[in-house]
Write a protein that holds these residues in place. Structure first.
Motif, mmCIF file in Angstrom:
data_model
loop_
_atom_site.group_PDB
_atom_site.id
_atom_site.type_symbol
_atom_site.label_atom_id
_atom_site.label_comp_id
_atom_site.label_asym_id
_atom_site.label_seq_id
_atom_site.Cartn_x
_atom_site.Cartn_y
_atom_site.Cartn_z
ATOM 1 N N GLY A 86 -15.007 28.071 14.598
ATOM 2 C CA GLY A 86 -16.580 27.754 14.894
ATOM 3 C C GLY A 86 -16.557 26.335 14.233
ATOM 4 O O GLY A 86 -17.881 25.901 14.183
ATOM 5 N N ILE A 87 -15.734 25.684 13.792
ATOM 6 C CA ILE A 87 -15.930 24.352 13.486
ATOM 7 C C ILE A 87 -15.607 23.216 14.345
ATOM 8 O O ILE A 87 -14.643 23.157 15.124
ATOM 9 N N VAL A 88 -16.528 22.383 14.716
ATOM 10 C CA VAL A 88 -16.483 21.094 15.200
ATOM 11 C C VAL A 88 -16.480 19.873 14.597
ATOM 12 O O VAL A 88 -17.234 19.839 13.567
ATOM 13 N N PHE A 89 -15.707 18.841 14.702
ATOM 14 C CA PHE A 89 -15.535 17.886 13.957
ATOM 15 C C PHE A 89 -15.894 16.279 14.870
ATOM 16 O O PHE A 89 -15.230 16.062 15.935
ATOM 17 N N ASN A 105 -5.644 23.264 10.784
ATOM 18 C CA ASN A 105 -6.515 24.563 10.777
ATOM 19 C C ASN A 105 -6.807 25.030 11.835
ATOM 20 O O ASN A 105 -7.785 26.051 12.288
ATOM 21 N N ASN A 106 -6.616 24.214 13.099
ATOM 22 C CA ASN A 106 -6.955 24.975 14.242
ATOM 23 C C ASN A 106 -8.364 24.931 14.565
ATOM 24 O O ASN A 106 -8.609 25.888 15.020
ATOM 25 N N ILE A 107 -8.971 23.869 14.253
ATOM 26 C CA ILE A 107 -10.438 23.810 14.567
ATOM 27 C C ILE A 107 -10.889 23.887 15.768
ATOM 28 O O ILE A 107 -9.998 23.748 16.750
ATOM 29 N N ALA A 108 -12.034 24.336 16.272
ATOM 30 C CA ALA A 108 -12.458 24.635 17.505
ATOM 31 C C ALA A 108 -12.575 23.364 18.435
ATOM 32 O O ALA A 108 -11.967 23.541 19.458
ATOM 33 N N CYS A 109 -12.836 22.056 17.923
ATOM 34 C CA CYS A 109 -12.984 21.160 18.640
ATOM 35 C C CYS A 109 -13.150 19.601 17.926
ATOM 36 O O CYS A 109 -13.848 19.852 16.960
ATOM 37 N N PHE A 110 -12.459 18.609 18.561
ATOM 38 C CA PHE A 110 -12.809 17.304 17.924
ATOM 39 C C PHE A 110 -13.878 16.577 19.011
ATOM 40 O O PHE A 110 -13.735 16.525 20.200
#
Length: 384
Positions: A86-89, A105-110
């Motif tokens: 659920g983390i977007v950067f 950490n395989n975040i949702a999206c850059f």
């Protein structure tokens, strides 16, 4: 004298400090969830607005994701138990270590803002042999009718990819083996009260979507950012923003393709009204043209008035006297350390308590230790 604050309990607490109305936060979160759920919208909380642990705990319990603009914010979100998916950067200047943290950490999206950034993300992803999902932050050139420092969607802003460069950027992505184009991202500014700005954004999103469709590119997510403002002038009368009409505008205005999701990045509108800076009057100083109420809270505790000339409603919560005008200023050795001029307040004396309202967003999180001052502590309505 205000009935909103437990002034008698405040008198035993060293000032300045932040006071959070947890009941109001709860009501706001409930409204965000109920209105966004009507349309199956996905909401990410913009952690830059307030990263207080107790605030984040409540937001996490409502199932929101997180919008981050630094690796430190990504780490904070993970440490607070927010799921990586659920983390977007976002952010124009992601350092290599920050990109690596997101990938690891395989975040949702850059949310990427330049082809130069894409090159670096692809290089790091290639080295790690890991596919990375990105959304292109496109500058829609939509005027947000807000302060020039917090307008982000015009051609001359540093944020986002200019529309003239979209095709070149898409062509570059097609040649990158470890980059998956997940969607497109927009953010036109902050503290937007004129909802017509969001209608204009919807029109531009549809135009850009049509271009992608003509190119045969399917987009999974349309991220429209945040920007919804709060009522700084009348916080008691309008404690919760107009989420109903805000979300409705996007539901009616954006032409979704099958399987697409609309994502939001809300910050100020979620937490702005629940926080207040409480400060004590040190002196009332008679000037030539005005009286100064000198308080122990300063620009180190709440920098928005000094940085943006931002307005915050100021209340004397311990006086019942007749109205008089004051310049309310802090103790910092800077002329800009002022919270308001010609403020009408009940007759104010040394020891009175002042509440600077609507400080839940970009208040505590922007505290500094200039003049070697200590950081103000936080207290909560459900613990007093």
């Amino acid at each position: 004298m205000s009935n909103y604050f437990p002034a008698e309990k405040f008198k035993s607490i060293p000032t300045p400090f932040y006071f959070y109305d947890m009941g109001l936060l709860e009501q706001t979160l409930q409204k965000v969830k109920s209105e966004s759920d009507k349309y199956n919208f996905v909401v990410h909380y913009a952690i830059k607005a307030n990263a207080n642990d107790r605030i984040l705990e409540r937001i996490r319990e409502y199932g929101m994701g997180v919008d981050c603009v630094s690796g430190f914010e990504v780490k904070k979100a993970l440490d607070m138990g927010f799921p990586a998916q659920g983390i977007v950067f976002a952010g124009v200047g992601k350092a290599d270590w920050e990109i690596e943290m997101g990938i690891d950490n395989n975040i949702a999206c850059f949310n990427v803002e330049s082809t130069a950034e894409l090159d670096v993300i692809n290089e790091i992803a290639t080295r790690k042999n890991q596919k990375v999902k990105v959304a292109m932050r496109i500058n829609p050139n939509v005027k947000a009718n807000t302060h020039k420092y917090i307008t982000t969607g015009l051609d001359e802003n540093k944020f986002g990819i200019h529309q003239m460069d979209v095709e070149k950027t898409v062509d570059a992505i097609t040649k990158m083996d470890f980059i998956n184009l997940e969607g497109i991202h927009f953010h036109i500014g902050s503290q937007i009260m004129d909802l017509s700005s969001f209608s204009a954004l919807c029109e531009r999103v549809n135009e850009i979507q049509d271009w992608f469709e003509e190119k045969g590119i399917a987009l999974k997510t349309i991220n429209v950012g945040g920007g919804l403002g709060i009522d700084y002038n009348k916080p008691a009368e309008n404690p919760i923003p107009d989420f109903e009409n805000y979300f409705r505008i996007f539901s009616e205005g954006i032409k979704l393709r099958p399987g697409q999701e609309i994502h939001f990045e809300l910050g100020r509108s979620v937490v702005g009204q629940c926080g207040n800076l409480i400060s004590k009057v040190l002196y009332v100083k008679e000037g030539v043209k005005t009286n100064f109420a000198i308080i122990d809270g300063g620009m180190t505790d709440l920098i928005r008035p000094a940085l943006y000339q931002a307005y915050h409603k100021i209340e004397n919560i311990t006086s019942n006297g007749s109205e008089e005008k004051y310049d309310v200023v802090g103790p910092i050795c800077e002329s800009s350390d002022s919270f308001g001029k010609d403020i009408e307040l009940p007759k104010t004396s040394r020891g009175d308590l002042m509440a600077i309202r609507s400080a839940g967003a970009y208040g505590e999180v922007m505290v500094s230790r200039y003049n070697l001052r200590e950081e103000p502590k936080a207290y909560y309505s459900d613990q007093l």
